[in-house]
Design an enzyme around this catalytic site. Sequence first.
Site, PDB file in Angstrom:
ATOM      1  N   GLN A  73       0.830  -1.211   0.000  1.00 22.12           N
ATOM      2  CA  GLN A  73       0.000   0.000   0.000  1.00 22.12           C
ATOM      3  C   GLN A  73       0.863   1.259   0.000  1.00 22.12           C
ATOM      4  O   GLN A  73       1.926   1.291   0.612  1.00 22.12           O
ATOM      5  CB  GLN A  73      -0.890   0.032   1.235  1.00 22.12           C
ATOM      6  CG  GLN A  73      -2.028  -0.966   1.170  1.00 22.12           C
ATOM      7  CD  GLN A  73      -2.779  -0.992   2.490  1.00 22.12           C
ATOM      8  OE1 GLN A  73      -3.107   0.043   3.030  1.00 22.12           O
ATOM      9  NE2 GLN A  73      -3.011  -2.190   2.978  1.00 22.12           N
TER      10      GLN A  73
HETATM   11  N1  GTP Z   1      -7.125 -14.581  -9.446  1.00 20.42           N
HETATM   12  C1  GTP Z   1      -6.014 -14.552  -8.707  1.00 20.42           C
HETATM   13  N2  GTP Z   1      -6.058 -13.896  -7.512  1.00 20.42           N
HETATM   14  C2  GTP Z   1      -4.932 -13.886  -6.788  1.00 20.42           C
HETATM   15  C3  GTP Z   1      -3.757 -14.519  -7.201  1.00 20.42           C
HETATM   16  N3  GTP Z   1      -2.810 -14.325  -6.257  1.00 20.42           N
HETATM   17  C4  GTP Z   1      -3.414 -13.578  -5.243  1.00 20.42           C
HETATM   18  N4  GTP Z   1      -4.695 -13.330  -5.582  1.00 20.42           N
HETATM   19  C5  GTP Z   1      -5.678 -12.550  -4.757  1.00 20.42           C
HETATM   20  O1  GTP Z   1      -5.274 -11.202  -4.720  1.00 20.42           O
HETATM   21  C6  GTP Z   1      -5.612 -10.593  -3.477  1.00 20.42           C
HETATM   22  C7  GTP Z   1      -4.406  -9.910  -2.858  1.00 20.42           C
HETATM   23  O2  GTP Z   1      -3.457 -10.842  -2.417  1.00 20.42           O
HETATM   24  P1  GTP Z   1      -2.400 -10.548  -1.277  1.00 20.42           P
HETATM   25  O3  GTP Z   1      -1.508 -11.700  -1.168  1.00 20.42           O
HETATM   26  O4  GTP Z   1      -3.073 -10.082  -0.029  1.00 20.42           O
HETATM   27  O5  GTP Z   1      -1.667  -9.333  -1.898  1.00 20.42           O
HETATM   28  P2  GTP Z   1      -0.437  -8.523  -1.286  1.00 20.42           P
HETATM   29  O6  GTP Z   1       0.489  -8.216  -2.362  1.00 20.42           O
HETATM   30  O7  GTP Z   1       0.113  -9.241  -0.132  1.00 20.42           O
HETATM   31  O8  GTP Z   1      -1.130  -7.171  -0.850  1.00 20.42           O
HETATM   32  P3  GTP Z   1      -0.645  -6.153   0.255  1.00 20.42           P
HETATM   33  O9  GTP Z   1      -0.361  -6.954   1.463  1.00 20.42           O
HETATM   34  O10 GTP Z   1      -1.785  -5.204   0.470  1.00 20.42           O
HETATM   35  O11 GTP Z   1       0.546  -5.478  -0.288  1.00 20.42           O
HETATM   36  C8  GTP Z   1      -6.177 -11.695  -2.635  1.00 20.42           C
HETATM   37  O12 GTP Z   1      -7.571 -11.597  -2.640  1.00 20.42           O
HETATM   38  C9  GTP Z   1      -5.719 -12.969  -3.301  1.00 20.42           C
HETATM   39  O13 GTP Z   1      -6.658 -14.029  -3.151  1.00 20.42           O
HETATM   40  C10 GTP Z   1      -3.758 -15.207  -8.481  1.00 20.42           C
HETATM   41  O14 GTP Z   1      -2.793 -15.774  -8.939  1.00 20.42           O
HETATM   42  N5  GTP Z   1      -4.914 -15.178  -9.170  1.00 20.42           N
END
Ligand code: GTP
Lengths: 186, 894
Positions: A73
């Site tokens: 974020q």
């Molecule tokens: N369709 C799809 N959704 C995904 C995939 N990988 C992650 N997501 C979804 O994307 C969203 C964000 O995933 P996070 O792992 O929380 O993302 P992050 O990068 O850690 O985000 P921050 O912690 O806010 O920086 C979640 O709802 C996951 O389920 C993927 O390969 N395909």
Amino acid sequence: MGRFSDFLIALGFMKKKVNILCVGLDNSGKTTIINSLNPNKVDNGMIVPTIGFSIETFSKSKLNLTVIDMSGQGRYRDLWEHYYVDVDAVIFVVDSSDKIRTCVAKDELEQMLNHKDLKKRKIPILFFANKNDIEDSMSVADCSNALGLNNVKTKNWYICSCNGLTGDGILTGFNWLIGIIKKILI
Amino acid sequence: MMMQKKDEDTDGDMFQRIDKSTVLQEARAFNEYPINPKKCQQILTKILYLLAHSEVFATAEATETFFSITKLFQSKDIPLRQMVYLTIKELSTIAEDVIMVTSSLVKDINSTSETIYRANAIRALCKITDSSMLQSIERFLKQAIVDKNPSVASAALVSSHHLFNKNKEVVKRWINEVQEAANSRGLATQYHAVGLMYLIKQHDRMAVIKMIQNYSSGLRSPYAYCMLVRYIAKILDEEDIDGNARGLYEILEGFLRHKNDMIVYEAARAICNMKNVTSKELYPAVSALQLMLVNPKVSLRFAAIRTLNKLSLTHPQAIVSCNLDIENLITDSNRSIATFAITTLLKTGNEASVDRLMKQISGFMSEIADEFKIIVVDAIRALCLKFPQKQTMMLNFLASILRDEGGYEYKKAIVDAIFDIVQSIPESREFAFSYLCEFIEDCEFTKLSVRILHLLGAEGPEVSQPSQYIRYIYNRIILENSTIRAAATSALAKFAIKIPELRERIKVLLTRCLEDVDDEVRDRASLYLRILDDEELCKKYIVNENTYSLNYLESSLQEYLEDEALRKTAFDISKVPIITKAQEKSEQLRIKTKTAGILASSAMNSAREPSPKKSAMAESIDPQQQYAMEMEAIPQLAALGKLFTSSTLTPLTELETEYVVGCVKHIFQEAIVFQFNVRNTLNDSVLENVSIVMDIASQDDENIDLLQPLYCIPCNQLLYDQPEKIYVVYKRPQQYTPSVTFSCLLKFIVKDCDPTTGEIDSEGFEDEYQLEDLELSIGDYVAPAFIINFQKAWDEIGDANEVVETYMLTAATSLKKAISSVIDMLGMTPCENSDIVEDRANTHALLLTGTFVGGIPCIARARMIYESSTGVTLELTVRSPVRAVCEILSNAIN
Ligand SMILES: Nc1nc2c(ncn2[C@@H]2O[C@H](COP(=O)(O)OP(=O)(O)OP(=O)(O)O)[C@@H](O)[C@H]2O)c(=O)[nH]1
Ligand SMILES: [Mg+2]
């Protein structure tokens, strides 16, 4: 690191500790990918946006991994640099379905590469073009272009497409990273 | 923390010569690998040590340290992790970006393995969270509240307690979880849950009552029960006991039979503190306390006797049954207990036991601290007035302790006691004066010497052999400092005036005073020498039995000095009411009674025994002083002069409405100030420019135009749950004391506001809110007054201006109700516990005193007869030096 422990590591008796920093824009899937790598984590479908950071430690491929999962974020991106000093490798996750924000990702990448703590160091960077399951998502080549990876000459990097939810493609990239780390460190 | 303890043993001087910059250098070790948990813990300890000793960390330093500490999350060492939490909590207010550890903490809270640091993590998390982030961690806190591990649940509950002040709305949503926690098995968890539940519901009285009823049985934590008792006490204090709260008394009474001492004590104390408590209601509580008097635990005996002691002030007859047990406590090895025991007995005891008590007191007087000695002296003072026959013995006692070592407050208490005895028992004078003379021979407190000399001058001449005092007084002129010499000069002069036979001899002494090095002494001497030659002047200046109402004089002089126009002509003393010396004394007595009360309670607080009642100090602060201070801070109000009296708070809305408003009426010499306390209970709106519009709704007074609205001091902004004050000022002529009903309207501009961010819309609209009508009645113009001996005061004022009226109070269904409504209407203070009526009595005499605005004393006797068919018949007799005051007061009944 004492000589003795280097020796033990070389013999494969003791696992070496490796610091990996995982960055990328918010919602790109960092936490999801790290969880799928972590053998201690059961997938309970409870992934919430990371606030600040979270440290995961686990062993894989005979290495003691400390993965620092940063929040993507906007308000926390300034914090990434605090952890550049002692990283051995970086994982940079891109949401390949989010074309609009690839320029933001590119910007963050450039800032990171030019940071004083990383600039001079030869550390490997693994790029995940995540969410390849989503229709209309960019190909690896598109992502690479969008991020301007061809201009990155000073670092050893690799980009691969993956799906954080199913784990497809993650190991390919991860094994590349392990190979490099073992070469450098041992 | 175990680790740290060991370090201290082995390395005792670890904390010596700790220097911030060195410690910050050392903190680099946090970035090293592998992490050395023991070393890092030591460094963290040093950082905490520095913070605890108010070492200042710059934001940048703190932030840098904070970030290196976050690296320690890699280590799984448990003690180290706990130290990390502690340090994060301390740094959270100095360093920037502390919320970045949120996810790490959440991870620890959710860790499935039963790690002991989950509770620590919750506390740290709540500390670093700001109200905008609260929503994102809400889910985890809710879960933690119902966690089956009691330490986790307690940590979450206590943290929620702290968060409640930052963001009420979010915490209120957790009520179901809190309820579940209150039923959990953990004792501390129950206690914390009940506390939080009360915090959430506290402004909704019905909900609180329901909660109390709900939990009055079935809880396991004694602390939780104690909290319930305190909540009950609070409600009983706010409400008329007849109403809804009746059932609450029964709950309290039930607690008296609990097997846990602490609960029994709390309940007994709550009953003893109830307003208008009847002897029937007191009985079970006193019996419970009586049992504690013989308990082997010191703390229980102390608590019980302290409460009984307090009760003895208001209900001496209620504790007579405990006298035997209390007597045994006189020899208690704990001197604080013994002191309370004795003073209690002195208040309740009969004449026969007094001698024995006095002997025992003399036995341990030297073993107790000054503040307890003062309590004893006060008790003796009261006793002496009760049993005049014992005065010789009491005076002997007071005189003997006057010779002992002691500080000013203690000596002053003794002298005050002797003064009071002299005032109420004239026969004791000669005896007392000889002690006082002896005392001033060797008195290190100028103030006391001056007072004693004044008393000798005023009353010494009336004693049978007045010449004996001359030597003592003149010795002061030879030996003392100039203040005392001046006082002694005046005293001598009074002897000369009142006793012509001594006049010539005293003149010689006064002539010697003309040589004094101090001009005040010389001035006085020459003034008196001049007066002494003129009988008329003597009468006018010295023998005069009347004096001016000093309060009034002071405020009129102040007004005179401040007003340019007034100062053009000479000050007109004839407007200042003249009161007799006796009335002046009553006023002094009032002030003394008040300060004595404060002294006693502060002495109790400083007693070394654990104090179960923290609020004793708060109670001793006079609300009127508080009001006066607040108003003096506002220039417009400060200009009104000295505050005469303030009413209690009258609510003008229900407690559960959007805006909660109450009013306090302040009477000034020539003005009335209405203080409106307003509170906004809507978290999504902000009021601006809030003012009150008052209008005269009804009155039966053709002079009402004399009451003129002056101005309103509005409140600029009224934020959610931050009470503010609005003042409305009316001017009135000094002698004019109208009864009026006002209609009141709250006017304001209302703006929307985001409850979570506090952001306020720029657009707003005007609105108003109707309040209940406000009564200004005669009782509001009367200040409380205190006297010891009603009959004496009654006789002194005399029946010259007496007014007698008879009324039928048909609305009063009992004597108790009639008493409280008469007190309300007249605003006067009940004397000699005459506001307490036996449950079955059907006749009663209520004795009242007060000071009418302008400093005019008033005294009243209300005889009442109750008959179920007709209600209460009241015969009201009012006396005052001013006829008009008698008339106003006797017409105040409606
Ligand atoms: N369709 C799809 N959704 C995904 C995939 N990988 C992650 N997501 C979804 O994307 C969203 C964000 O995933 P996070 O792992 O929380 O993302 P992050 O990068 O850690 O985000 P921050 O912690 O806010 O920086 C979640 O709802 C996951 O389920 C993927 O390969 N395909
Ligand atoms: Mg994440």
